[in-house]
Design an enzyme around this catalytic site. Structure first.
Site, PDB file in Angstrom:
ATOM      1  N   GLY A  69       8.156  41.654   6.959  1.00 22.36           N
ATOM      2  CA  GLY A  69       7.933  40.329   6.412  1.00 22.36           C
ATOM      3  C   GLY A  69       6.466  40.075   6.126  1.00 22.36           C
ATOM      4  O   GLY A  69       6.117  39.430   5.133  1.00 22.36           O
ATOM      5  N   THR A  70       5.595  40.585   6.987  1.00 18.87           N
ATOM      6  CA  THR A  70       4.162  40.426   6.763  1.00 18.87           C
ATOM      7  C   THR A  70       3.729  41.128   5.486  1.00 18.87           C
ATOM      8  O   THR A  70       2.952  40.584   4.682  1.00 18.87           O
ATOM      9  CB  THR A  70       3.377  40.982   7.970  1.00 18.87           C
ATOM     10  N   GLN A 177      11.860  32.272   9.245  1.00 21.56           N
ATOM     11  CA  GLN A 177      12.577  31.660  10.368  1.00 21.56           C
ATOM     12  C   GLN A 177      13.892  30.998   9.971  1.00 21.56           C
ATOM     13  O   GLN A 177      14.764  30.820  10.816  1.00 21.56           O
ATOM     14  CB  GLN A 177      11.676  30.619  11.048  1.00 21.56           C
ATOM     15  N   CYS A 320      -3.618  30.260  26.499  1.00 21.52           N
ATOM     16  CA  CYS A 320      -3.698  31.079  27.699  1.00 21.52           C
ATOM     17  C   CYS A 320      -2.781  32.290  27.651  1.00 21.52           C
ATOM     18  O   CYS A 320      -2.788  33.107  28.571  1.00 21.52           O
ATOM     19  CB  CYS A 320      -3.348  30.236  28.919  1.00 21.52           C
TER      20      CYS A 320
END
Length: 463
Positions: A69-70, A177, A320
């Site tokens: 997809g990228t 998505q 984080c």
């Protein structure tokens, strides 16, 4: 072990597995050759293209298969920008696009082009009118995802597409998505998607380019996939991707309703059982299987590890959990809390019992992590008597999320109403999480000032 990270990669669909095994036996030859094995492979490739094109709602000759997809996004953006270079070198995109779009925009700018990021509201959606205002006479291409990969918010694709058409600008839609859940609203000019998001094998992407769109493939020329995707086709994976897309789309209506009910339960129960939590994303205009929430005073990486120890696989957009310690660009654009962020994306077939157990485990895990970090047990509830306009400075330099916010919460009650607390921090997440804390706590975020080795974030106590 419940796997709740389908937005990253969905488990291989049974139909994909069957098609993959069959194609390994039948589709190993070169589909460009004229002998018997090549013709058989070509038939499989053509059938896969027709099935994928039907799901995308385009012509088969408008769709090519890429290696991911990228790759499809990079090829689509580069090809459209090059094809329309005489119009201009400006690119429009939303601030919450997938990183592949942002990387393409950065490369375009480095090569002398320009781009405009259209802001989003607190739910993560663009305002069509604002997006339309970003289109210029020299805009060569516009990009807008169909639904966000981190928070699930659906974008107003049809309205933006209409504005793009009026301005004569092609619109590229990243449908990675959403494509497994249904067709993308019409009006787009280019579309990209990725098979492993809907239960197909990894390593297969889709790029559709409508007829009439000026498009000039970049990089060395190739003979395959209309010259838009170089290299030998991974035919078994392509066949499995197309077969699984057809399968999940046939199941989408029933499974969407079932998973939406489970996600509605998560959204409600998390807000009820976990103190100081912010459920983010649009509550209505969203993907059926995805929910994201952020927990105040929580280290996101520790939270995910603790959930993993209890056999729940979830993801996060929190700073984080990133090796760069930079807040999620999506959460940052939305202006919501980033610390303690959890993304739950349910794969097809998720059992309600697994969701119930997750909801039973989560509050205790959050409380445990907060206690370990020394977070305040409760917000300031009783205003202190007004006193002199004293101020405090909290030095949180060198300390990562969510410690700067925890230290702020510990001392805010020690200054008079109207006085300020200044937090010194060099953690990028503080720029997002301190204002978010102020909104959750009803305090005033005064602003950010430069400081030695970091920034000074000023908060005024209002109650």
């Amino acid at each position: 072990m419940p796997y709740f990270d389908a937005a990253s990669a969905a488990p291989l669909h049974p139909v994909a597995r069957q098609a993959l095994l069959a194609a390994l036996d039948e589709g190993w030859a070169d589909p460009a050759r004229l002998y018997r094995e090549g013709r058989r492979a070509r038939l499989l490739l053509d059938a896969a293209r027709e099935a994928a094109a039907e799901a995308v709602d385009c012509r088969p000759d408008e769709l090519v298969f890429t290696s991911s997809g990228t790759t499809a996004v990079h090829a689509g953006i580069a090809g459209a920008l090059s094809g329309r270079r005489r119009v201009g070198r400006h690119l429009a995109l939303s601030a919450v696009e997938h990183s592949s779009v942002l990387h393409s925009a950065a490369a375009h700018e480095a090569a002398g082009g320009s781009f405009t990021e259209v802001p989003v509201d607190r739910t993560g959606a663009v305002d069509p009118a604002v997006y339309g205002g970003a289109l210029r006479a020299d805009t060569a291409l516009a990009c807008l995802q169909s639904a966000n990969h981190e928070v699930g918010t659906e974008q107003p694709v049809a309205a933006v597409a209409a504005l793009c058409a009026e301005a004569g600008v092609p619109l590229l839609v990243d449908a990675a998505q959403s494509l497994g859940w249904g067709p993308v609203p019409g009006g787009w000019s280019l579309l990209t998607a990725s098979a492993h998001k809907w239960g197909g094998p990894a390593g297969v992407g889709l790029l559709a380019v409508r007829k009439g769109v000026r498009f000039a493939p970049q990089g060395p020329a190739g003979e395959r996939e209309s010259g838009r995707a170089a290299g030998f086709e991974n035919l078994p994976a392509i066949v499995a991707a197309a077969a699984s897309l057809r399968a999940v789309r046939s199941e989408a209506a029933a499974e969407s309703a079932r998973l939406r009910a489970l996600v509605d339960r998560i959204r409600t129960v998390v807000a009820e059982r976990v103190p100081d939590v912010e459920v983010v994303g649009d509550p209505e205009r969203r993907l059926p299987h995805l929910v994201t929430f952020s927990c105040l005073y929580v280290d996101g990486e520790t939270l995910l590890h603790e959930l993993d120890r209890r056999e729940f696989s979830v993801s996060s957009g929190s700073s984080c959990t990133s090796s760069t310690l930079i807040p999620s660009h999506v959460l940052k654009a939305m202006g919501v809390l980033s610390e303690g962020n959890v993304r739950v994306s349910l794969p097809t077939g998720t059992a309600g019992a697994d969701v119930d157990r997750f909801l039973e485990v989560l509050p205790g895990v959050v409380a445990e992590v907060r206690e370990r970090l020394g977070a305040p047990a409760a917000p300031l509830s009783t205003p202190r008597s007004p006193g002199p306009a004293a101020s405090l400075v909290v030095d949180a330099l060198g300390r990562r999320c969510p410690i700067p916010v925890i230290e702020l919460a510990k001392v805010i009650g020690e200054v008079a109403v109207g006085a300020t607390v200044t937090v010194l921090a060099d953690d990028e997440a503080a720029r997002l999480d301190i204002p978010a804390w102020c909104e959750m706590r009803g305090q005033e975020y005064v602003g950010e000032e430069p400081a030695d080795l970091g920034s000074a974030y000023v908060v005024r106590r209002l109650s």
